[in-house]
Write a protein that holds these residues in place. Structure first.
Motif, PDB file in Angstrom:
ATOM      1  N   GLN A  29       0.818  -1.216   0.000  1.00 58.08           N
ATOM      2  CA  GLN A  29       0.000   0.000   0.000  1.00 58.08           C
ATOM      3  C   GLN A  29       0.853   1.268   0.000  1.00 58.08           C
ATOM      4  O   GLN A  29       0.321   2.374   0.090  1.00 58.08           O
ATOM      5  N   PHE A  30       2.159   1.094  -0.105  1.00 61.08           N
ATOM      6  CA  PHE A  30       3.076   2.232  -0.185  1.00 61.08           C
ATOM      7  C   PHE A  30       3.797   2.204  -1.535  1.00 61.08           C
ATOM      8  O   PHE A  30       4.321   1.154  -1.926  1.00 61.08           O
ATOM      9  N   PRO A  31       3.840   3.317  -2.250  1.00 62.77           N
ATOM     10  CA  PRO A  31       4.531   3.340  -3.540  1.00 62.77           C
ATOM     11  C   PRO A  31       6.046   3.477  -3.390  1.00 62.77           C
ATOM     12  O   PRO A  31       6.703   4.163  -4.181  1.00 62.77           O
ATOM     13  N   LEU A  32       6.608   2.838  -2.380  1.00 58.91           N
ATOM     14  CA  LEU A  32       8.055   2.831  -2.189  1.00 58.91           C
ATOM     15  C   LEU A  32       8.698   1.966  -3.266  1.00 58.91           C
ATOM     16  O   LEU A  32       8.156   0.935  -3.656  1.00 58.91           O
ATOM     17  N   LYS A  33       9.874   2.364  -3.703  1.00 60.01           N
ATOM     18  CA  LYS A  33      10.558   1.633  -4.766  1.00 60.01           C
ATOM     19  C   LYS A  33      11.059   0.294  -4.265  1.00 60.01           C
ATOM     20  O   LYS A  33      11.674   0.206  -3.204  1.00 60.01           O
ATOM     21  N   GLU A  34      10.796  -0.756  -5.040  1.00 60.86           N
ATOM     22  CA  GLU A  34      11.265  -2.087  -4.672  1.00 60.86           C
ATOM     23  C   GLU A  34      12.789  -2.133  -4.732  1.00 60.86           C
ATOM     24  O   GLU A  34      13.415  -1.491  -5.568  1.00 60.86           O
ATOM     25  N   GLY A  35      13.381  -2.927  -3.833  1.00 55.92           N
ATOM     26  CA  GLY A  35      14.839  -3.046  -3.811  1.00 55.92           C
ATOM     27  C   GLY A  35      15.517  -2.008  -2.945  1.00 55.92           C
ATOM     28  O   GLY A  35      16.748  -1.996  -2.830  1.00 55.92           O
ATOM     29  N   GLN A  36      14.716  -1.096  -2.348  1.00 56.75           N
ATOM     30  CA  GLN A  36      15.249  -0.083  -1.434  1.00 56.75           C
ATOM     31  C   GLN A  36      14.474  -0.164  -0.117  1.00 56.75           C
ATOM     32  O   GLN A  36      13.279  -0.453  -0.118  1.00 56.75           O
ATOM     33  N   THR A  37      15.177   0.081   0.983  1.00 53.49           N
ATOM     34  CA  THR A  37      14.540  -0.015   2.299  1.00 53.49           C
ATOM     35  C   THR A  37      14.663   1.306   3.040  1.00 53.49           C
ATOM     36  O   THR A  37      15.772   1.812   3.245  1.00 53.49           O
ATOM     37  N   TYR A  38      13.529   1.831   3.432  1.00 57.24           N
ATOM     38  CA  TYR A  38      13.489   3.124   4.119  1.00 57.24           C
ATOM     39  C   TYR A  38      13.432   2.908   5.626  1.00 57.24           C
ATOM     40  O   TYR A  38      12.484   2.312   6.146  1.00 57.24           O
ATOM     41  N   PHE A  39      14.458   3.378   6.324  1.00 58.69           N
ATOM     42  CA  PHE A  39      14.544   3.270   7.777  1.00 58.69           C
ATOM     43  C   PHE A  39      14.664   4.649   8.430  1.00 58.69           C
ATOM     44  O   PHE A  39      15.315   4.796   9.456  1.00 58.69           O
ATOM     45  N   ASN A  40      14.068   5.675   7.832  1.00 60.36           N
ATOM     46  CA  ASN A  40      14.234   7.037   8.357  1.00 60.36           C
ATOM     47  C   ASN A  40      12.892   7.687   8.654  1.00 60.36           C
ATOM     48  O   ASN A  40      12.681   8.867   8.403  1.00 60.36           O
ATOM     49  N   ASN A  41      11.973   6.903   9.199  1.00 57.17           N
ATOM     50  CA  ASN A  41      10.655   7.418   9.507  1.00 57.17           C
ATOM     51  C   ASN A  41      10.678   8.504  10.588  1.00 57.17           C
ATOM     52  O   ASN A  41       9.766   9.316  10.690  1.00 57.17           O
ATOM     53  N   GLY A  42      11.749   8.531  11.406  1.00 55.53           N
ATOM     54  CA  GLY A  42      11.864   9.555  12.434  1.00 55.53           C
ATOM     55  C   GLY A  42      12.033  10.953  11.863  1.00 55.53           C
ATOM     56  O   GLY A  42      11.839  11.950  12.564  1.00 55.53           O
ATOM     57  N   THR A  43      12.391  11.032  10.578  1.00 60.86           N
ATOM     58  CA  THR A  43      12.475  12.327   9.906  1.00 60.86           C
ATOM     59  C   THR A  43      11.206  12.609   9.120  1.00 60.86           C
ATOM     60  O   THR A  43      10.575  13.645   9.272  1.00 60.86           O
ATOM     61  N   MET A  44      10.827  11.667   8.265  1.00 62.18           N
ATOM     62  CA  MET A  44       9.636  11.837   7.433  1.00 62.18           C
ATOM     63  C   MET A  44       9.079  10.464   7.072  1.00 62.18           C
ATOM     64  O   MET A  44       9.814   9.599   6.590  1.00 62.18           O
ATOM     65  N   GLY A  45       7.799  10.277   7.300  1.00 63.83           N
ATOM     66  CA  GLY A  45       7.175   9.014   6.951  1.00 63.83           C
ATOM     67  C   GLY A  45       6.736   9.004   5.497  1.00 63.83           C
ATOM     68  O   GLY A  45       6.261  10.019   4.984  1.00 63.83           O
ATOM     69  N   PRO A  46       6.891   7.879   4.798  1.00 62.98           N
ATOM     70  CA  PRO A  46       6.367   7.776   3.430  1.00 62.98           C
ATOM     71  C   PRO A  46       4.843   7.782   3.450  1.00 62.98           C
ATOM     72  O   PRO A  46       4.227   7.207   4.346  1.00 62.98           O
ATOM     73  N   THR A  47       4.243   8.423   2.482  1.00 61.31           N
ATOM     74  CA  THR A  47       2.790   8.554   2.455  1.00 61.31           C
ATOM     75  C   THR A  47       2.154   7.344   1.783  1.00 61.31           C
ATOM     76  O   THR A  47       2.564   6.964   0.687  1.00 61.31           O
ATOM     77  N   PRO A  48       1.171   6.713   2.406  1.00 62.05           N
ATOM     78  CA  PRO A  48       0.491   5.566   1.782  1.00 62.05           C
ATOM     79  C   PRO A  48      -0.193   5.961   0.473  1.00 62.05           C
ATOM     80  O   PRO A  48      -0.616   7.109   0.288  1.00 62.05           O
ATOM     81  N   GLY A  49      -0.331   4.976  -0.413  1.00 61.33           N
ATOM     82  CA  GLY A  49      -0.971   5.228  -1.695  1.00 61.33           C
ATOM     83  C   GLY A  49      -2.397   5.721  -1.552  1.00 61.33           C
ATOM     84  O   GLY A  49      -2.858   6.571  -2.324  1.00 61.33           O
ATOM     85  N   TYR A  50      -3.120   5.202  -0.559  1.00 56.85           N
ATOM     86  CA  TYR A  50      -4.491   5.651  -0.334  1.00 56.85           C
ATOM     87  C   TYR A  50      -4.545   7.156  -0.080  1.00 56.85           C
ATOM     88  O   TYR A  50      -5.390   7.866  -0.615  1.00 56.85           O
ATOM     89  N   VAL A  51      -3.610   7.630   0.724  1.00 55.94           N
ATOM     90  CA  VAL A  51      -3.566   9.055   1.068  1.00 55.94           C
ATOM     91  C   VAL A  51      -3.221   9.892  -0.161  1.00 55.94           C
ATOM     92  O   VAL A  51      -3.857  10.915  -0.436  1.00 55.94           O
ATOM     93  N   LEU A  52      -2.200   9.477  -0.903  1.00 57.47           N
ATOM     94  CA  LEU A  52      -1.810  10.197  -2.119  1.00 57.47           C
ATOM     95  C   LEU A  52      -2.965  10.247  -3.114  1.00 57.47           C
ATOM     96  O   LEU A  52      -3.227  11.282  -3.743  1.00 57.47           O
ATOM     97  N   ASN A  53      -3.653   9.134  -3.258  1.00 63.74           N
ATOM     98  CA  ASN A  53      -4.766   9.056  -4.194  1.00 63.74           C
ATOM     99  C   ASN A  53      -5.877  10.033  -3.828  1.00 63.74           C
ATOM    100  O   ASN A  53      -6.444  10.720  -4.694  1.00 63.74           O
ATOM    101  N   GLU A  54      -6.192  10.114  -2.533  1.00 64.88           N
ATOM    102  CA  GLU A  54      -7.226  11.040  -2.078  1.00 64.88           C
ATOM    103  C   GLU A  54      -6.820  12.488  -2.335  1.00 64.88           C
ATOM    104  O   GLU A  54      -7.635  13.307  -2.760  1.00 64.88           O
ATOM    105  N   MET A  55      -5.555  12.797  -2.108  1.00 65.18           N
ATOM    106  CA  MET A  55      -5.069  14.164  -2.336  1.00 65.18           C
ATOM    107  C   MET A  55      -5.094  14.529  -3.813  1.00 65.18           C
ATOM    108  O   MET A  55      -5.540  15.624  -4.204  1.00 65.18           O
TER     109      MET A  55
END
Length: 425
Positions: A51-77
């Protein structure tokens, strides 16, 4: 001139050759898939990850700075922006549909009510802000402080957690002080004593983090606020790292004010902040940014969030992020973050060269773990993990690496981290 034209032409060609990344609006980003099962096993969390449009093959471990936005949220916006740019002429301000084209003047009662359910307060005690720093400033600038009043922070504040109080000391002649917290902090009583060792009869404000941004330490805020109230001291909590990472109950905590950035752990779009001020004290807080409702005495939360024209699509995304959170469920969400955090810390403890600077007391830790490894700086570790496995935690200063884990992460990704660290031994 010829060289300049050549450079511009080459730059333009380079821009054109870059791969065009687009959001897949045709994918089913609805919340239905998150309701599919009550069994929250690893397969469920793999579904959540999709449900997140994060790129495959990459791992995001920096949520303490900025969280990735779920696809549902982006779609609504995106849908909101497209619809109201097409249908702009149909908005009738006389009949109250103005919020479709702009925000900043409207009470957003529905969203504030949902947020009130998350942190346990009345919606009229909540103001929607851009981020935690805005919340801190609204409180600091609104207090009636005078020369000689003492303002107490800690030495482990985020820059957005100390700047207002330092400025007020310089501007109004207040006395700015810092309590020196232990590092790592494992004993709540030690933190409590460290704070109140600096308190005097002149102390008017205690402004501290609910969770220390750099180390992820959960502070004993309930006990601190309880003692401060006995002494008539105003308490302000920096909850930038908390709402969406750990349970937050402002009434149980007993603070006077609480602010947070929900673009971190609640995964709302950037610009989604929250400010709570207890209704028993909010009447003494002056409005910082003034517009039509600057003196609204019925809804003080609305009064304090009057900030002029804003982006209504952001408010749509903000509310969609809250719905994403509540659909998964607060308890399930928090438990998953805690589970992954403990899994990482358990693995780190088994590597001799690793020093953990976050709390080793699991009651004082959640999804953030800060650590270092002998012979490597934080930036070197960050670069090493990216180059080897496309893992992206964040270096904090020259010494530390801060690792944030969230519901879109997996134990397999954490295992990759541990393997790389073991190879450095």
């Amino acid at each position: 001139m010829t060289q300049r034209r050549k450079f511009l032409k080459q730059s333009s060609l380079a821009m054109i050759s870059l791969p065009f990344m687009s959001f897949n609006a045709k994918k089913d980003w609805s919340l239905d898939v998150l309701k599919a099962t009550d069994l929250k096993d690893e397969n469920y969390w793999k579904t959540v990850r999709k449900q997140f449009p994060l790129k495959e093959g990459q791992t995001y471990f920096n949520n303490g700075t900025m969280g990735p936005t779920p696809g549902y949220v982006l779609n609504e916006m995106i849908n909101h922006m497209m619809h109201w740019n097409i249908e702009a002429a149909t908005v009738d301000y006389k009949n109250g549909s103005g919020p479709s084209l702009l925000s900043g003047y409207f009470p957003c009662q529905k969203l504030r009510t949902k947020l009130g359910h998350i942190i346990n307060c009345d919606f009229k005690e909540i103001s929607l802000t851009q981020n935690a720093t805005f919340g801190m400033n609204y409180v600091g600038m609104g207090l009636n402080l005078k020369k000689g009043d003492e303002l107490l922070n800690t030495n482990q504040e985020h820059g957005g957690g100390f700047a207002t109080w330092q400025m007020l000391a310089k501007r109004k002649g207040c006395i700015y002080k810092q309590a020196i917290l232990p590092e790592p902090a494992n004993n709540p009583d030690e933190i409590f004593n460290t704070i109140f060792k600096e308190v005097t009869k002149k102390t008017k404000v205690i402004a501290i983090p609910h969770m220390v941004s750099g180390f992820g330490t959960i502070m004993p805020v309930k006990e601190i606020c309880m003692e401060a109230k006995k002494r008539g001291i105003f308490t302000v909590l920096d909850g930038a790292q908390c709402v969406g990472q750990i349970p937050v109950d402002v009434k149980e905590i007993g603070c006077d004010a609480y602010y947070s950035s929900l673009h971190k752990w609640l995964l709302a779009p950037a610009g989604s902040g929250l400010l709570y001020i207890n209704k028993e004290v909010v009447g003494d807080i002056w409005t910082t940014i003034s517009s039509y409702n600057w003196e609204n005495q019925d809804d003080h939360g609305f009064r304090l969030m009057q900030n002029g024209s804003g982006n209504p699509a952001l408010m749509t995304g903000y509310e969609a992020a809250v719905d994403f959170f509540t659909t998964i469920g607060q308890d399930v969400w928090y438990s998953r973050i805690k589970e992954l955090g403990m899994y990482l810390r358990k693995g780190l403890k088994e590597i001799p060269s690793v020093t953990i600077y976050s709390s080793s007391n699991e009651a004082m830790a959640a999804g953030i773990t800060t650590y270092g490894i002998k012979g490597k700086t934080g930036p070197e570790l960050q670069a090493y993990m990216w180059e080897k496995e496309r893992l992206q935690p964040r270096s904090v200063g020259s010494k530390f690496l801060r690792h944030s884990v969230h519901i879109y992460n997996s134990k397999e990704e954490i295992d990759k981290t541990l393997v790389l660290l073991k190879e450095l031994n």
